[in-house]
Enzyme design. Structure first.
Site, PDB file in Angstrom:
ATOM      1  N   LYS A 258      54.237  18.376  35.727  1.00 23.16           N
ATOM      2  CA  LYS A 258      53.191  17.581  35.484  1.00 23.16           C
ATOM      3  C   LYS A 258      52.482  17.135  36.591  1.00 23.16           C
ATOM      4  CE  LYS A 258      52.783  13.613  32.622  1.00 23.16           C
ATOM      5  NZ  LYS A 258      52.319  12.860  33.773  1.00 23.16           N
TER       6      LYS A 258
ATOM      7  N   GLU B 111      49.115  14.691  38.185  1.00 20.53           N
ATOM      8  CA  GLU B 111      48.139  13.961  37.774  1.00 20.53           C
ATOM      9  C   GLU B 111      46.847  14.386  38.607  1.00 20.53           C
ATOM     10  OE1 GLU B 111      48.872   9.736  38.346  1.00 20.53           O
ATOM     11  OE2 GLU B 111      50.420   9.637  37.195  1.00 20.53           O
TER      12      GLU B 111
ATOM     13  N   GLU C  80      45.032  10.294  29.241  1.00 19.99           N
ATOM     14  CA  GLU C  80      45.428   8.784  29.196  1.00 19.99           C
ATOM     15  C   GLU C  80      44.411   7.874  29.312  1.00 19.99           C
ATOM     16  OE1 GLU C  80      48.820   8.087  31.598  1.00 19.99           O
ATOM     17  OE2 GLU C  80      48.601   5.756  31.230  1.00 19.99           O
TER      18      GLU C  80
HETATM   19  O1  KIV Z   1      55.209   8.905  33.440  1.00 15.62           O
HETATM   20  C1  KIV Z   1      55.006   9.032  32.195  1.00 15.62           C
HETATM   21  O2  KIV Z   1      55.739   8.572  31.244  1.00 15.62           O
HETATM   22  C2  KIV Z   1      53.832   9.753  31.715  1.00 15.62           C
HETATM   23  C3  KIV Z   1      53.177   9.658  30.465  1.00 15.62           C
HETATM   24  C4  KIV Z   1      53.411   8.311  29.786  1.00 15.62           C
HETATM   25  C5  KIV Z   1      52.250  10.340  30.021  1.00 15.62           C
HETATM   26  O3  KIV Z   1      53.029  10.186  32.813  1.00 15.62           O
HETATM   27 NA    NA Z   2      53.787  10.010  34.828  1.00 12.68          NA
END
Ligand code: KIV
Ligand code: NA
Length: 266
Positions: free
Chosen positions: A114, A116, A183
């Site tokens: 993931k 950002e 978010e």
């Molecule tokens: O780091 C994390 O836990 C996250 C989520 C809360 C989306 O990015």
């Molecule tokens: Na995160």
């Protein structure tokens, strides 16, 4: 329970089946969360805050992420495991982004990563997707952008900001992401993004109309501070239970009532 793959989430969105996601950072918790039937596990860089005690996620390293992802994978979860790319592991150049994403899969054992960012992260998302590593986007309140945002504030308020977030969402989908975390954005805007995108949206502080929801495991279990953000629902209050168990142990040791005969080798 069958092992979840990237294909399941597209189908869940099409079928209107909500996607349940939780964070996890270690072996025993992953066993519990996975046994409960979670769809996706996120090894979030939130571990820097809830596990390592930093003030924010910026100090988290690739080494931290690989260590925790390995621990999670040792539980052999049926859930689909996504590992967060930490600050500075994908922003400087696409070669680093590719290499670091690869390390989270090769060394950590994650199935996806993931990242950002929206329009500004599209090139990295495309570069990583191109090497056949599924990427989940993350837009709106992006904690690694703490200093630009001037704090953890709801994003996408007002027409201009909402339009900008829609552009971010489109950019993430166009770049090839298989899903996107929304978010800290107004629920109406999250609904609009969810409707417009073909990939599933996973909300946190983004209302009920997202295709799925994600929360930090320490938050839902009441393991951290007494106060939670508005978007958190606490499903247990474990902190006082742990504190009481520890206090009882200490009292037993001090009072000489532990160990008992049954705890001793003869
Ligand atoms: O780091 C994390 O836990 C996250 C989520 C809360 C989306 O990015
Ligand atoms: Na995160």
């Amino acid at each position: 329970q069958k092992k979840k793959t990237v294909l399941d989430f597209q189908k869940m969105k099409a079928d209107g089946e909500k996607i349940a996601v939780l964070t996890s950072y270690d072996f025993p918790m992953t066993g519990l969360i996975d046994g409960a039937g979670i769809d996706m596990i996120l090894v979030g860089d939130s571990l820097g805050v809830v596990v390592a005690g930093h003030d924010n996620t910026l100090p988290v390293t690739m080494e931290d992420m690989i260590y925790h992802t390995k621990a999670v994978m040792r539980a052999r979860p049926n859930a689909f495991v996504v590992a967060d790319m930490p600050f500075l592991s994908y922003q400087t150049d696409l070669t680093s982004a590719r290499l670091n994403a690869g390390l989270l899969v090769k060394d950590g054992g994650a199935a996806a990563v993931k990242i950002e960012g929206g329009v500004n992260a599209a090139a990295a998302i495309a570069a990583i997707t191109e090497m056949d590593i599924p990427v989940m986007g993350h837009i709106g309140l992006t904690p690694q952008s703490l200093h630009r945002m001037g704090g953890y504030k709801v994003q996408g308020k007002g027409d201009a900001q909402a339009e900008k977030l829609l552009e971010d969402a489109r950019a993430v989908e166009r770049a090839g992401a298989f899903a996107v975390v929304l978010e800290g954005i107004p629920m109406g805007l999250a609904a609009r993004i969810t409707e417009e995108l073909t990939i599933p949206t996973i909300g946190i502080g983004a209302g009920p109309h997202c295709d799925g929801q994600v929360l930090v495991i320490h938050d839902i279990l009441g393991l951290c501070s007494k106060y939670s953000p508005k978007f958190v629902k606490r499903y247990a209050e474990l902190a006082p239970i742990i504190a009481e168990a520890c206090a009882n142990y200490i009292a037993d040791v001090k009072g000489g009532t532990f160990p008992e005969e049954r705890h001793c080798f003869k």
